[in-house]
Design an enzyme around this catalytic site. Structure first.
Site, short mmCIF file in Angstrom:
data_model
loop_
_atom_site.label_atom_id
_atom_site.label_comp_id
_atom_site.label_asym_id
_atom_site.label_seq_id
_atom_site.Cartn_x
_atom_site.Cartn_y
_atom_site.Cartn_z
N ALA A 75 0.86 -1.18 0.00
CA ALA A 75 0.00 0.00 0.00
C ALA A 75 0.89 1.23 0.00
O ALA A 75 2.07 1.15 0.35
CB ALA A 75 -0.87 -0.01 1.25
N GLY A 88 0.44 -5.20 0.56
CA GLY A 88 -0.63 -5.15 -0.44
C GLY A 88 -0.17 -5.73 -1.78
O GLY A 88 -0.99 -6.23 -2.55
N GLU A 136 -0.69 -9.27 -1.52
CA GLU A 136 -2.15 -9.50 -1.48
C GLU A 136 -2.75 -9.42 -2.89
O GLU A 136 -3.63 -10.21 -3.23
CB GLU A 136 -2.81 -8.49 -0.53
CG GLU A 136 -2.43 -8.79 0.92
CD GLU A 136 -2.91 -7.73 1.90
OE1 GLU A 136 -2.59 -6.55 1.68
OE2 GLU A 136 -3.60 -8.09 2.87
N GLU A 196 3.43 -5.87 7.14
CA GLU A 196 2.59 -4.82 7.73
C GLU A 196 2.82 -4.65 9.23
O GLU A 196 2.76 -3.55 9.77
CB GLU A 196 1.11 -5.13 7.47
CG GLU A 196 0.65 -4.88 6.04
CD GLU A 196 0.84 -6.06 5.12
OE1 GLU A 196 1.64 -6.98 5.45
OE2 GLU A 196 0.20 -6.09 4.05
#
Ligand code: 3HC
Ligand code: NAI
Length: 697
Positions: A63, A102, A105, A125
């Site tokens: 992210a 992310g 992911e 994270e």
């Protein structure tokens, strides 16, 4: 379609490219681009498979951390990855560099994953005080099982592509061109008639294992190893949902837990630590086009504790290094020490025998300065004595080639004086490594009054090459870190004289998150080191600056710390476990009496304030004097060199989070009660009165 994500059809294959330098982070434009591109590929009847590939050095690294704490923008990542997984056409993530957070992911929501052999994947994270918030805690356990998923998510450590392949996180490894590999894999899928394969629909890895027991064990491990951290237990709760709830509910639970972490103060502190570590390497007044000198070889003067560790740093980075010692015997001992230290890594399994030999081939020993005539950079690490340093720098000046960088590892001596022992002070810089130099990440790069810009730029660059966190600092006694730690050490000793015990003070600071308490630390490094500094100050400081007396009393009683088996604690032979020292109370009482102090119980909160505010007040003085260029650089120094907990953000961030008005008010009280040391820093007073923070500077 956005510029950062493009879609191109190549025959039956839709190629989706992400191009968002520097690390292809998933900011709003990338999320929108991905969603629209996958939708368009899904709608195109000619498309039979979709390849997702990234430009630049890396696949998506997560992210966009800069967006945290700002109002969320739609589409959110969970929506994007759910859409990708729901697609009917097989999608392939082509991973190179790092697929992190992310990024992984997104890859897990693609139906297949292939990775270049040197790639890494992970869910880091937790290191930012978060948990994977876009399906990672639900999809990873479905691929690798709960045990491995817990390990990866709670540690945040990435794994190699090879391991990812063994675990089934990636389906195939490749070398060479990304797109060619992705297209070849896609064509094979089309030829084999293989369609979508959704991770979210899998349950095989969740079955037949006592997952509840794995969760309980991980919770107990976290309680023991990471007490006080907010996100790790929530990571476990999210993974737990992967086997107790259906996918949609598990994703919802993950989202709730992610939200809790996102708003936690620890997340803010850890993100501060992430960005400021990178910011610290930027020297504000150094022009961007400053040339950097080439460093292909190095010399180290002095093969003692620091010299050997420093030489190993160069060897680890593939730079040949010569260690100069005073005699053949000392030279050979230094080389032996380097080999033994590498040998310990081999024993632990973190280094191969072959790697040891490769590194040792880069380390040689010498006794003659003439052998340093060809090296590009020298680090001096001889005794902390100006007379000895003078001789060394005069010899370096006489023997090193023009343009060679001459640096000193001094921890407290005046670098400007050292530079002036040479006829080329512009080539002299401080490289202050921390012990053990081959392990500790911090490097204070000391900029002398005459250090030239290109020497400073080269020193910062070499820090990065040695995988250090290099932070520029100015010349003063102790630079940034040691100058501040002196205040902290002194206050902690005063607290003992006022009524606390070493176990209480260490306990308070450990609970705060420090890697070690100040007294366990003193015992480890040896009380004589602190005592020498204390004695020097006793001679030079005006008498209004009181100093604690316990170190001297303990040294007189032969209590020098672990090396004598006795210090603030006692240590049984061969053990490093601190036990109560039964002889200490009498010494503390004698010291209190001598100073006219009435011993009394002290609260934990008071202890924390005295130790932390001593750091903060000195930090403010350092900032005002320009010894550090930013408050956040001080935070970086403390986190990377002094075991300060990154989830507290560093001392200056911590001060901001308490409120400078409150810190200032307490420091004024301490000043009244305890005298000169506590005179509030003018900068702190100014900021507090203006209602500002260190971060506003
Ligand atoms: N968001 C925004 N900026 C980022 C970023 C990210 N995720 N990752 C790196 N950057 C920036 C850095 O701040 C730096 O900027 P600067 O040049 O202005 O200082 C630049 O990218 C280059 O970064 P590094 O200096 O760290 O480059 P390296 O090549 O040494 O390392 C890396 C690259 C391994 C990708 C490293 O940057 C890294 O570990 N990044 C963080 C990865 C991460 O934590 N991802 C998870 C994010 S949280 C998440 O994904 C939540 C999700 O589950 C919903
Ligand atoms: P040390 O005593 O372990 O090693 C010093 C070495 O220098 C010895 O091996 C000695 O033989 C050699 N030496 C002395 N004079 C020499 C000369 N003229 N030529 C060549 N070699 C010579 O000392 P240590 O701890 O390694 O410290 C070295 C320097 O690093 C000091 O300036 C110290 O302040 C600094 N430093 C020490 C840290 C520590 O934790 N020990 C941390 C950071 C800096």
């Amino acid at each position: 379609m956005s510029d950062v994500v493009t879609l191109e059809r190549q025959g039956p294959i839709a190629v989706i490219r992400v191009n968002n330098p520097p690390v292809n982070a998933l900011g709003i434009a990338v999320r929108e681009g991905l969603q629209n591109s996958f939708k368009a590929a899904e709608a195109d009847a000619e498309v039979k498979a979709i390849v997702l590939v990234c430009e630049g050095n890396t696949f998506i690294a997560g992210a966009d951390i800069k967006e945290f704490g700002k109002p969320p923008k739609s589409p959110g990542l969970p929506e994007v990855v759910n859409d990708i997984e729901a697609g009917s056409k097989p999608s392939i993530a082509v991973i190179h560099g790092t697929a992190l957070g992310g990024g992984l992911e997104v890859a897990l929501s693609c139906h297949y994953r292939i990775a270049r052999k040197d790639a890494k994947v992970g869910l880091p994270e937790v290191k930012l005080g978060l948990l994977p918030g876009a399906g990672g805690t639900q999809r990873l356990p479905r691929v690798v099982g709960v045990e491995k998923a817990l390990d990866m998510i709670v540690s945040g450590a990435p794994i190699s592509a090879v391991e990812a392949n063994e675990l089934g996180v990636v389906d195939e490894l490749f070398d060479g061109d990304l797109l060619a590999a992705g297209k070849a894999f896609a064509e094979q899928l089309i030829a084999d008639g293989k369609g979508a394969r959704r991770t979210g629909e899998r349950t095989d890895k969740l079955e037949g294992v006592d997952n509840a027991a794995l969760v309980a064990a991980k919770r107990a491990e976290i309680d023991k190893k990471m007490p006080g951290l907010f996100s790790p237990q929530r990571c476990v709760s999210a993974v737990e949902a992967s086997f107790t709830l259906p996918l949609a509910d598990g994703l919802k639970r993950e989202r709730e837990l992610f939200g809790e972490c996102l708003t936690s103060p620890q997340r803010a502190a850890l993100v501060h630590a992430f960005f400021t570590e990178r910011l610290a390497s930027k020297v504000d007044d150094l022009p961007k086009d400053t040339p950097v000198r080439e460093v292909k070889s190095a010399g180290v003067i002095g093969g003692g504790t620091m010299g050997v560790g420093i030489a190993m740093c160069f060897a680890n980075a593939g730079i040949p290094v010569k260690i100069l010692e005073i005699s053949d015997e000392a030279r050979d001992k230094a080389i032996e020490r380097a080999r033994d230290t590498y040998g310990m890594s081999v024993k632990r399994g973190s280094l191969s025998e072959a790697a040891l030999e490769k590194r040792m081939a880069l380390v040689s020993g010498i006794t003659d300065y003439a052998d340093l005539s060809d090296v590009d950079l020298v680090v001096e690490a001889v005794f902390e004595d100006m007379g000895v340093k003078q001789k060394v720098f005069e010899a370096l000046d006489a023997n090193c080639k023009p343009g060679a960088i001459l640096s000193s590892n001094t921890s407290s001596l005046d670098l400007n004086e050292i530079a002036n022992f040479t006829k080329r002070p512009e080539d002299v810089v401080g490289l202050h490594f921390f012990s053990p130099a081959n392990v500790m990440r911090l490097l204070e790069v000391v900029r002398g009054a005459k250090t030239s810009n290109d020497v400073l730029a080269t020193a910062m660059a070499i820090g990065k090459k040695l995988k250090k966190v290099a932070v520029p600092v100015g010349v003063c006694d102790g630079f940034v870190g040691n100058r501040m730690v002196f205040q902290y050490g002194r206050e902690s000793e005063f607290l003992l004289e006022e009524g606390a015990t070493p176990a209480q003070v260490d306990g308070v600071l450990k609970k705060f998150g420090m890697a070690m308490g100040p007294f366990a630390m003193r015992d480890l490094s040896g009380l004589d080191i602190g005592l020498a500094i204390r004695n020097r100050q006793r001679e030079t400081l005006s008498p209004e600056y009181k100093l604690p007396t316990i170190l001297g009393k303990m040294a007189d009683a032969g209590m020098l710390g672990q090396k004598t088996g006795k210090g603030f604690y006692v240590y049984e032979k061969g053990s490093r476990t601190p036990l109560e020292n039964p002889e200490l109370p009498a010494i503390l009482e004698a010291a209190s009496k001598e100073q006219g102090i009435q011993r009394q119980p002290l609260s934990d909160e008071y202890i924390l304030e005295r130790c932390m505010y001593a750091l903060i007040n000195e930090g403010a003085k350092i900032l005002e004097e320009g010894i550090a260029q930013r408050a956040s650089d001080i935070d970086v120094i403390y986190i990377n060199g002094y075991g300060f907990p990154s989830h507290q953000g560093g001392p200056m961030f911590y001060a901001d989070s308490i409120g400078l008005d409150r810190v200032y008010a307490r420091i004024c009280e301490f000043h009244e009660q305890h005298g000169a040391w506590w005179k509030p820093a003018p900068l702190l007073e100014k900021l507090a009165k203006e209602g500002r923070k260190f971060a506003d500077l």
